[in-house]
Write a protein that holds these residues in place. Structure first.
Motif, short mmCIF file in Angstrom:
data_model
loop_
_atom_site.label_atom_id
_atom_site.label_comp_id
_atom_site.label_asym_id
_atom_site.label_seq_id
_atom_site.Cartn_x
_atom_site.Cartn_y
_atom_site.Cartn_z
N ASP A 155 -7.25 -17.96 -33.17
CA ASP A 155 -6.47 -19.10 -33.63
C ASP A 155 -5.07 -18.62 -34.00
O ASP A 155 -4.92 -17.64 -34.72
CB ASP A 155 -7.16 -19.74 -34.83
N GLY A 156 -4.06 -19.27 -33.51
CA GLY A 156 -2.68 -18.83 -33.75
C GLY A 156 -1.85 -19.04 -32.50
O GLY A 156 -2.38 -19.11 -31.39
N TRP A 157 -0.54 -19.13 -32.68
CA TRP A 157 0.33 -19.49 -31.57
C TRP A 157 0.71 -18.34 -30.66
O TRP A 157 1.06 -18.56 -29.50
CB TRP A 157 1.61 -20.14 -32.12
N ASP A 158 0.68 -17.11 -31.16
CA ASP A 158 1.28 -16.03 -30.36
C ASP A 158 0.56 -14.69 -30.50
O ASP A 158 1.18 -13.64 -30.44
CB ASP A 158 2.75 -15.86 -30.74
N ASN A 159 -0.75 -14.73 -30.69
CA ASN A 159 -1.50 -13.47 -30.82
C ASN A 159 -1.43 -12.64 -29.54
O ASN A 159 -1.11 -11.45 -29.57
CB ASN A 159 -2.96 -13.75 -31.19
N LEU A 160 -1.73 -13.26 -28.41
CA LEU A 160 -1.68 -12.54 -27.13
C LEU A 160 -0.24 -12.18 -26.78
O LEU A 160 0.04 -11.07 -26.32
CB LEU A 160 -2.30 -13.38 -26.02
N LEU A 161 0.66 -13.11 -26.98
CA LEU A 161 2.07 -12.87 -26.66
C LEU A 161 2.59 -11.64 -27.39
O LEU A 161 3.21 -10.76 -26.77
CB LEU A 161 2.90 -14.10 -27.06
N ASN A 162 2.34 -11.55 -28.68
CA ASN A 162 2.84 -10.41 -29.45
C ASN A 162 2.17 -9.11 -29.02
O ASN A 162 2.83 -8.06 -28.91
CB ASN A 162 2.60 -10.65 -30.94
N ALA A 163 0.86 -9.15 -28.78
CA ALA A 163 0.15 -7.94 -28.36
C ALA A 163 0.65 -7.46 -27.00
O ALA A 163 0.84 -6.26 -26.79
CB ALA A 163 -1.35 -8.21 -28.31
N ALA A 164 0.87 -8.41 -26.08
CA ALA A 164 1.33 -8.04 -24.74
C ALA A 164 2.75 -7.49 -24.78
O ALA A 164 3.07 -6.51 -24.10
CB ALA A 164 1.26 -9.25 -23.82
N LYS A 165 3.62 -8.10 -25.57
CA LYS A 165 5.00 -7.61 -25.67
C LYS A 165 5.03 -6.23 -26.31
O LYS A 165 5.82 -5.37 -25.89
CB LYS A 165 5.85 -8.60 -26.47
N VAL A 221 -11.72 -9.92 -24.82
CA VAL A 221 -13.02 -9.27 -25.03
C VAL A 221 -13.07 -8.58 -26.39
O VAL A 221 -14.03 -8.72 -27.15
CB VAL A 221 -13.31 -8.26 -23.90
N LYS A 222 -12.01 -7.85 -26.72
CA LYS A 222 -11.97 -7.13 -28.01
C LYS A 222 -11.94 -8.10 -29.19
O LYS A 222 -12.42 -7.77 -30.28
CB LYS A 222 -10.75 -6.22 -28.05
N ASN A 223 -11.39 -9.30 -28.97
CA ASN A 223 -11.32 -10.28 -30.05
C ASN A 223 -12.71 -10.71 -30.53
O ASN A 223 -12.84 -11.19 -31.66
CB ASN A 223 -10.54 -11.52 -29.60
N LEU A 224 -13.72 -10.56 -29.70
CA LEU A 224 -15.08 -10.90 -30.11
C LEU A 224 -15.56 -10.02 -31.26
O LEU A 224 -16.52 -10.37 -31.95
CB LEU A 224 -16.05 -10.80 -28.94
N GLN A 225 -14.93 -8.87 -31.44
CA GLN A 225 -15.35 -7.95 -32.49
C GLN A 225 -14.56 -8.14 -33.79
O GLN A 225 -14.82 -7.45 -34.78
CB GLN A 225 -15.20 -6.51 -32.00
N THR A 226 -13.60 -9.06 -33.80
CA THR A 226 -12.88 -9.37 -35.03
C THR A 226 -13.74 -10.30 -35.89
O THR A 226 -14.67 -10.95 -35.37
CB THR A 226 -11.55 -10.07 -34.72
N PRO A 227 -13.47 -10.39 -37.18
CA PRO A 227 -14.25 -11.31 -38.03
C PRO A 227 -14.25 -12.74 -37.49
O PRO A 227 -15.30 -13.41 -37.45
CB PRO A 227 -13.54 -11.21 -39.38
N GLU A 228 -13.06 -13.23 -37.06
CA GLU A 228 -12.98 -14.59 -36.51
C GLU A 228 -13.77 -14.69 -35.20
O GLU A 228 -14.50 -15.66 -34.97
CB GLU A 228 -11.51 -14.96 -36.26
N GLY A 229 -13.62 -13.68 -34.35
CA GLY A 229 -14.32 -13.70 -33.07
C GLY A 229 -15.82 -13.65 -33.23
O GLY A 229 -16.56 -14.34 -32.50
N LYS A 230 -16.29 -12.87 -34.18
CA LYS A 230 -17.73 -12.77 -34.42
C LYS A 230 -18.31 -14.08 -34.94
O LYS A 230 -19.36 -14.55 -34.48
CB LYS A 230 -18.03 -11.64 -35.40
N SER A 231 -17.61 -14.68 -35.90
CA SER A 231 -18.15 -15.88 -36.55
C SER A 231 -18.09 -17.11 -35.66
O SER A 231 -18.93 -18.01 -35.78
CB SER A 231 -17.39 -16.15 -37.86
N ILE A 232 -17.11 -17.15 -34.75
CA ILE A 232 -16.95 -18.34 -33.90
C ILE A 232 -17.38 -18.06 -32.46
O ILE A 232 -18.31 -18.69 -31.95
CB ILE A 232 -15.49 -18.83 -33.93
N GLY A 233 -16.69 -17.13 -31.82
CA GLY A 233 -16.95 -16.88 -30.41
C GLY A 233 -18.30 -16.25 -30.13
O GLY A 233 -19.10 -16.76 -29.33
N LEU A 234 -18.58 -15.12 -30.79
CA LEU A 234 -19.82 -14.40 -30.54
C LEU A 234 -21.03 -15.22 -30.94
O LEU A 234 -22.06 -15.21 -30.24
CB LEU A 234 -19.80 -13.07 -31.28
N SER A 235 -20.92 -15.95 -32.04
CA SER A 235 -22.06 -16.78 -32.47
C SER A 235 -22.34 -17.88 -31.45
O SER A 235 -23.51 -18.22 -31.19
CB SER A 235 -21.77 -17.39 -33.84
#
Length: 278
Positions: free
Chosen positions: A163-173, A127-141
């Motif tokens: 986009d990326g291999w381990d964004n959630l993994l790193n945040a969760a760890k 949900v928070k990723n929608l507020q990132t530049p990438e999230g806004k331009s791709i997901g939110l749009s």
């Protein structure tokens, strides 16, 4: 640790079968009882009887019967302790623990709770990723193109996997979650034959959170927005100890009150169809 007898007694004293079952089923009064279509077997003519006076239910079609606690156990697919917690939460009853449970029971319950917490973390992350530049331009749009308002996006916990291999993994760890729990929750994958290669299941996709009837996230559906013949259009969470696909209907949490009030329900195929009609 188990739930104290005092908490169980408070739940039994406070719970009302009409209110508890009413959270799940539309009911109609006929005589002294309430009637509904049984949720445990397919039927078109109501044979599921609820007695407010006796605080019990019985289906004259499949034979299911019991009190509000048994109903929650059956419809949610959970044990007695979890059903007590569920009903206690509905009525704002504080849950007190005791020490009567076996180590095995404690381990199973702790794992289930850990999975739900991890899934909740993932939901918030997407949900928070929608507020990132990438999230806004791709997901939110994308969501805005579908006509989804900010209120609807929030109500359905719509999100975006970066986009990326381990964004959630790193945040969760970083938040203290173990890889074992993330794997069991279906949030990450382990490359076959290489135990060291672990990566996010969902990447570069819009996210649809899948809730249980109580509103807790159990899994996710993820749609890719780019044209890539090597990638499936949708990726979904696998079966897990808390997510059984045949027991969960997308959008039921958001729709249950309207279904009960209107005594009507429309079934459609896709995530976006559900959200659009809502």
């Amino acid at each position: 640790m188990g739930i104290s007898k005092l908490t169980t007694d408070k739940v039994k004293e406070r719970m009302d079968i009409e209110e508890v079952i009413g959270d799940y089923l539309p009911m109609k009064k006929k005589g002294q009882n309430l009637w509904a279509n049984c949720p445990f077997h397919g039927e078109k003519t109501p044979s599921f009887s609820i007695s407010p006076a006796k605080q019990i239910y019985k289906c004259f079609g499949c034979g299911k019967a019991g009190d509000p606690i048994q109903f929650v156990m059956d419809i949610e697919g959970i044990g007695f302790q979890e059903a007590i917690k569920h009903i206690a939460g509905r009525y704002g009853i504080e849950v007190e623990e005791d020490e009567t449970r076996t180590p095995e029971q404690n381990e199973a319950q702790n794992e289930r709770e850990s999975l739900l917490i991890a899934l909740g973390f993932a939901r918030d992350f997407f949900v928070k990723n929608l507020q990132t530049p990438e999230g806004k331009s791709i997901g939110l749009s994308y969501f805005k193109e579908r006509g989804f308002t900010p209120a609807i996006i929030e109500k359905f916990d719509l999100g975006y996997a970066l986009d990326g291999w381990d964004n959630l993994l790193n945040a969760a760890k970083s938040a203290g979650f173990k890889e074992e729990i993330l794997l069991k929750a279906g949030l990450i994958l382990q490359k076959e034959g290489d135990a060291t290669r672990i990566y996010d299941r969902f990447r570069n996709r819009v996210i649809f959170s899948i809730h249980n009837i109580s509103g807790k996230p159990l899994g996710f559906g993820a749609r890719i927005l780019t044209k890539d013949k090597n990638q499936p259009k949708y990726i979904n969470s696998p079966e897990t100890p808390v997510y059984h696909k045949s027991d969960v209907l997308y959008g039921m949490f958001q729709a249950k009150k309207a279904i009960r009030d209107k005594d009507n329900c429309y079934l459609v195929e896709g995530y976006t169809d559900v959200v659009s009609l809502h």
